[in-house]
Design a protein around this motif. Structure first.
Motif, PDB file in Angstrom:
ATOM      1  N   PHE A 160       0.808  -1.211   0.000  1.00 59.33           N
ATOM      2  CA  PHE A 160       0.000   0.000   0.000  1.00 59.33           C
ATOM      3  C   PHE A 160       0.847   1.270   0.000  1.00 59.33           C
ATOM      4  CE2 PHE A 160      -3.396  -2.749   2.090  1.00 59.33           C
ATOM      5  CZ  PHE A 160      -4.060  -2.930   0.885  1.00 59.33           C
ATOM      6  N   LEU A 161       2.123   1.149   0.310  1.00 57.10           N
ATOM      7  CA  LEU A 161       3.012   2.309   0.264  1.00 57.10           C
ATOM      8  C   LEU A 161       3.710   2.442  -1.089  1.00 57.10           C
ATOM      9  CD1 LEU A 161       4.671   2.215   3.818  1.00 57.10           C
ATOM     10  CD2 LEU A 161       2.878   3.740   2.996  1.00 57.10           C
ATOM     11  N   ASN A 162       3.607   1.394  -1.915  1.00 54.71           N
ATOM     12  CA  ASN A 162       4.212   1.417  -3.242  1.00 54.71           C
ATOM     13  C   ASN A 162       3.165   1.878  -4.251  1.00 54.71           C
ATOM     14  OD1 ASN A 162       4.777   0.104  -5.980  1.00 54.71           O
ATOM     15  ND2 ASN A 162       6.720  -0.225  -4.924  1.00 54.71           N
ATOM     16  N   ARG A 163       3.452   2.959  -4.965  1.00 51.84           N
ATOM     17  CA  ARG A 163       2.455   3.550  -5.859  1.00 51.84           C
ATOM     18  C   ARG A 163       1.994   2.567  -6.933  1.00 51.84           C
ATOM     19  NH1 ARG A 163       3.864   9.224  -8.554  1.00 51.84           N
ATOM     20  NH2 ARG A 163       3.827   9.740  -6.328  1.00 51.84           N
ATOM     21  N   GLN A 164       2.937   1.841  -7.528  1.00 57.56           N
ATOM     22  CA  GLN A 164       2.572   0.912  -8.595  1.00 57.56           C
ATOM     23  C   GLN A 164       1.680  -0.212  -8.069  1.00 57.56           C
ATOM     24  OE1 GLN A 164       5.946  -0.573 -10.756  1.00 57.56           O
ATOM     25  NE2 GLN A 164       4.741  -1.960 -12.023  1.00 57.56           N
ATOM     26  N   ASP A 165       2.049  -0.779  -6.927  1.00 50.78           N
ATOM     27  CA  ASP A 165       1.237  -1.850  -6.336  1.00 50.78           C
ATOM     28  C   ASP A 165      -0.129  -1.326  -5.910  1.00 50.78           C
ATOM     29  OD1 ASP A 165       3.284  -3.623  -6.721  1.00 50.78           O
ATOM     30  OD2 ASP A 165       4.065  -3.473  -4.682  1.00 50.78           O
ATOM     31  N   LEU A 166      -0.148  -0.106  -5.387  1.00 50.54           N
ATOM     32  CA  LEU A 166      -1.409   0.478  -4.944  1.00 50.54           C
ATOM     33  C   LEU A 166      -2.349   0.707  -6.127  1.00 50.54           C
ATOM     34  CD1 LEU A 166      -3.030   1.588  -2.559  1.00 50.54           C
ATOM     35  CD2 LEU A 166      -1.960   3.822  -2.959  1.00 50.54           C
ATOM     36  N   MET A 167      -1.800   1.151  -7.246  1.00 54.07           N
ATOM     37  CA  MET A 167      -2.621   1.344  -8.443  1.00 54.07           C
ATOM     38  C   MET A 167      -3.180   0.026  -8.954  1.00 54.07           C
ATOM     39  SD  MET A 167      -2.988   4.516  -9.198  1.00 54.07           S
ATOM     40  CE  MET A 167      -3.146   4.723  -7.417  1.00 54.07           C
ATOM     41  N   ALA A 168      -2.384  -1.043  -8.804  1.00 53.79           N
ATOM     42  CA  ALA A 168      -2.848  -2.370  -9.224  1.00 53.79           C
ATOM     43  C   ALA A 168      -4.036  -2.832  -8.394  1.00 53.79           C
ATOM     44  CB  ALA A 168      -1.708  -3.378  -9.122  1.00 53.79           C
ATOM     45  N   VAL A 169      -4.126  -2.327  -7.162  1.00 51.58           N
ATOM     46  CA  VAL A 169      -5.262  -2.652  -6.296  1.00 51.58           C
ATOM     47  C   VAL A 169      -6.450  -1.745  -6.595  1.00 51.58           C
ATOM     48  CG1 VAL A 169      -6.088  -2.713  -3.910  1.00 51.58           C
ATOM     49  CG2 VAL A 169      -3.802  -3.572  -4.450  1.00 51.58           C
ATOM     50  N   LEU A 170      -6.185  -0.453  -6.792  1.00 51.18           N
ATOM     51  CA  LEU A 170      -7.265   0.524  -6.909  1.00 51.18           C
ATOM     52  C   LEU A 170      -7.933   0.538  -8.285  1.00 51.18           C
ATOM     53  CD1 LEU A 170      -5.748   3.612  -5.036  1.00 51.18           C
ATOM     54  CD2 LEU A 170      -7.488   2.020  -4.215  1.00 51.18           C
ATOM     55  N   ILE A 171      -7.141   0.394  -9.348  1.00 53.99           N
ATOM     56  CA  ILE A 171      -7.703   0.564 -10.696  1.00 53.99           C
ATOM     57  C   ILE A 171      -8.807  -0.449 -11.002  1.00 53.99           C
ATOM     58  CG2 ILE A 171      -7.147   0.369 -13.159  1.00 53.99           C
ATOM     59  CD1 ILE A 171      -4.534   1.829 -12.565  1.00 53.99           C
TER      60      ILE A 171
ATOM     61  N   SER B 134      -5.359 -12.579   2.107  1.00 53.15           N
ATOM     62  CA  SER B 134      -6.689 -12.533   2.719  1.00 53.15           C
ATOM     63  C   SER B 134      -7.085 -11.101   3.075  1.00 53.15           C
ATOM     64  CB  SER B 134      -6.732 -13.418   3.975  1.00 53.15           C
ATOM     65  OG  SER B 134      -6.493 -14.767   3.655  1.00 53.15           O
ATOM     66  N   ILE B 135      -6.156 -10.363   3.660  1.00 54.28           N
ATOM     67  CA  ILE B 135      -6.461  -8.973   4.015  1.00 54.28           C
ATOM     68  C   ILE B 135      -6.653  -8.141   2.756  1.00 54.28           C
ATOM     69  CG2 ILE B 135      -5.599  -6.887   5.152  1.00 54.28           C
ATOM     70  CD1 ILE B 135      -4.191  -8.675   7.159  1.00 54.28           C
ATOM     71  N   ALA B 136      -5.855  -8.416   1.724  1.00 56.31           N
ATOM     72  CA  ALA B 136      -6.026  -7.706   0.449  1.00 56.31           C
ATOM     73  C   ALA B 136      -7.408  -7.972  -0.136  1.00 56.31           C
ATOM     74  CB  ALA B 136      -4.939  -8.135  -0.540  1.00 56.31           C
ATOM     75  N   ALA B 137      -7.906  -9.203   0.012  1.00 50.70           N
ATOM     76  CA  ALA B 137      -9.245  -9.530  -0.475  1.00 50.70           C
ATOM     77  C   ALA B 137     -10.313  -8.767   0.295  1.00 50.70           C
ATOM     78  CB  ALA B 137      -9.492 -11.034  -0.365  1.00 50.70           C
ATOM     79  N   ILE B 138     -10.126  -8.638   1.601  1.00 49.22           N
ATOM     80  CA  ILE B 138     -11.084  -7.891   2.425  1.00 49.22           C
ATOM     81  C   ILE B 138     -11.069  -6.410   2.050  1.00 49.22           C
ATOM     82  CG2 ILE B 138     -11.625  -7.165   4.786  1.00 49.22           C
ATOM     83  CD1 ILE B 138     -10.471  -9.862   5.718  1.00 49.22           C
ATOM     84  N   VAL B 139      -9.871  -5.864   1.840  1.00 51.13           N
ATOM     85  CA  VAL B 139      -9.758  -4.465   1.421  1.00 51.13           C
ATOM     86  C   VAL B 139     -10.452  -4.267   0.073  1.00 51.13           C
ATOM     87  CG1 VAL B 139      -8.140  -2.673   0.668  1.00 51.13           C
ATOM     88  CG2 VAL B 139      -7.650  -4.018   2.716  1.00 51.13           C
ATOM     89  N   GLY B 140     -10.240  -5.204  -0.862  1.00 51.44           N
ATOM     90  CA  GLY B 140     -10.898  -5.112  -2.162  1.00 51.44           C
ATOM     91  C   GLY B 140     -12.410  -5.167  -2.044  1.00 51.44           C
ATOM     92  N   LEU B 141     -12.900  -6.007  -1.144  1.00 48.79           N
ATOM     93  CA  LEU B 141     -14.353  -6.085  -0.909  1.00 48.79           C
ATOM     94  C   LEU B 141     -14.900  -4.760  -0.397  1.00 48.79           C
ATOM     95  CD1 LEU B 141     -16.326  -8.993   0.662  1.00 48.79           C
ATOM     96  CD2 LEU B 141     -16.580  -6.731   1.650  1.00 48.79           C
TER      97      LEU B 141
END
Length: 283
Positions: free
Chosen positions: A23-34, A114-121
């Motif tokens: 979540f602190l890495n811009r590229q990884d964060l964009m991969a989650v948010l987009i 698992s936490i990433a899945a919850i955040v995505g939900l």
């Protein structure tokens, strides 16, 4: 404190640290948010559509299925991609070389995914609740059912991701994993009722967890009268729990076997061989 509990504790902490770095890495964060933002835009455009004579919002009816799809994608592809990449860069080999390192490594990955899945939900559910009407979010029972389906969905998806990640050693072959998942999403009633499909496609969809995750999410978040659009005009609670539990049990049995075989094959020479092949492709 025994070695097992120590590995579990360290693994959980490792998963949290890696997630924080994501979540602190811009590229990884964009991969989650987009992907979440793209789905939200699609749901917003669908909000005024109606499901036949029910008059219910098409966007609201689609959101629960999208939540289920997100869990499957995160659970399967998230863990599989991590295993494939970290086999190539040597992270997995270093974990294997330390006492209880593989257990610690896998616990960390499971916790992080698992936490990433919850955040995505939550990224879909919270904003979606503001512009989609009719979702059953004011009921404790709905939230408990949602939580139960989330746990079952992760238990069914993560072992599949571990198996896929163990079978493929080249990150560039990851499309082999993605294509069948995308095909299953297309026939699993995520974006339209599965009743619109031919009977044989309905049968195929019901073999895999994507359909059951979507159905379980719809059962938790949509009014009871919307069950008329489902197969048998029912939410099929028992079948949903049974199907997801079956996939979880199969995965819990198969995944450790495949992971152990993969770990035994890992060595410095095999890692160097993969690295040399990667350099040859680049050059």
């Amino acid at each position: 404190m025994n070695a097992m509990s120590t590995s579990l504790r360290i693994g959980a902490w490792r998963g949290l640290v890696e997630l924080r770095q994501t979540f602190l890495n811009r590229q990884d964060l964009m991969a989650v948010l987009i992907p979440s933002i793209s789905l939200l835009v699609a749901l917003f455009l669908m909000r005024d559509g109606k499901i036949g004579p029910t008059g219910f919002s098409l966007g609201a009816a689609t959101l629960p299925g999208a939540l289920g799809m997100n869990i499957v994608f995160t659970g399967i592809t998230g863990l599989a991609q991590t295993l494939v990449v970290e086999r190539e860069d040597g992270t997995l080999l270093r974990a294997k070389a330390t006492p209880n390192g593989m257990l610690t490594y896998l616990v960390g990955k499971v916790v992080g995914v698992s936490i990433a899945a919850i955040v995505g939900l939550l990224l879909l559910l919270v904003p979606g609740s503001f512009f989609l009407d009719g979702l059953a979010l004011n009921s404790v029972g709905a939230w408990l059912e949602l939580l139960g389906i989330l746990v079952l969905g992760l238990a069914a998806s993560l072992p599949i991701g571990a198996v896929f990640g163990s079978l493929f050693s080249n990150p560039r072959s990851f499309g082999v994993i993605m294509l069948p998942i995308i095909a299953l999403v297309a026939i699993s009633g995520i974006f339209y009722p599965i009743n619109d499909n031919p009977a044989w496609l309905q049968g195929i969809a019901q073999v895999f967890p994507i359909y059951w995750l979507g159905l379980g999410m719809r059962a938790a978040l949509l009014p009871d009268n919307l069950s008329v659009i489902e197969i048998g005009e029912s939410w099929r609670h028992l079948e949903t729990v049974g199907a997801l539990a079956a996939w979880a049990l199969i995965g819990i049995f198969v995944a450790p076997i495949v992971l152990r075989r993969m770990a035994r094959r890992e060595s410095g020479s095999s890692m160097n061989e993969r690295r040399e092949k990667a350099l040859q492709r680049v050059n």
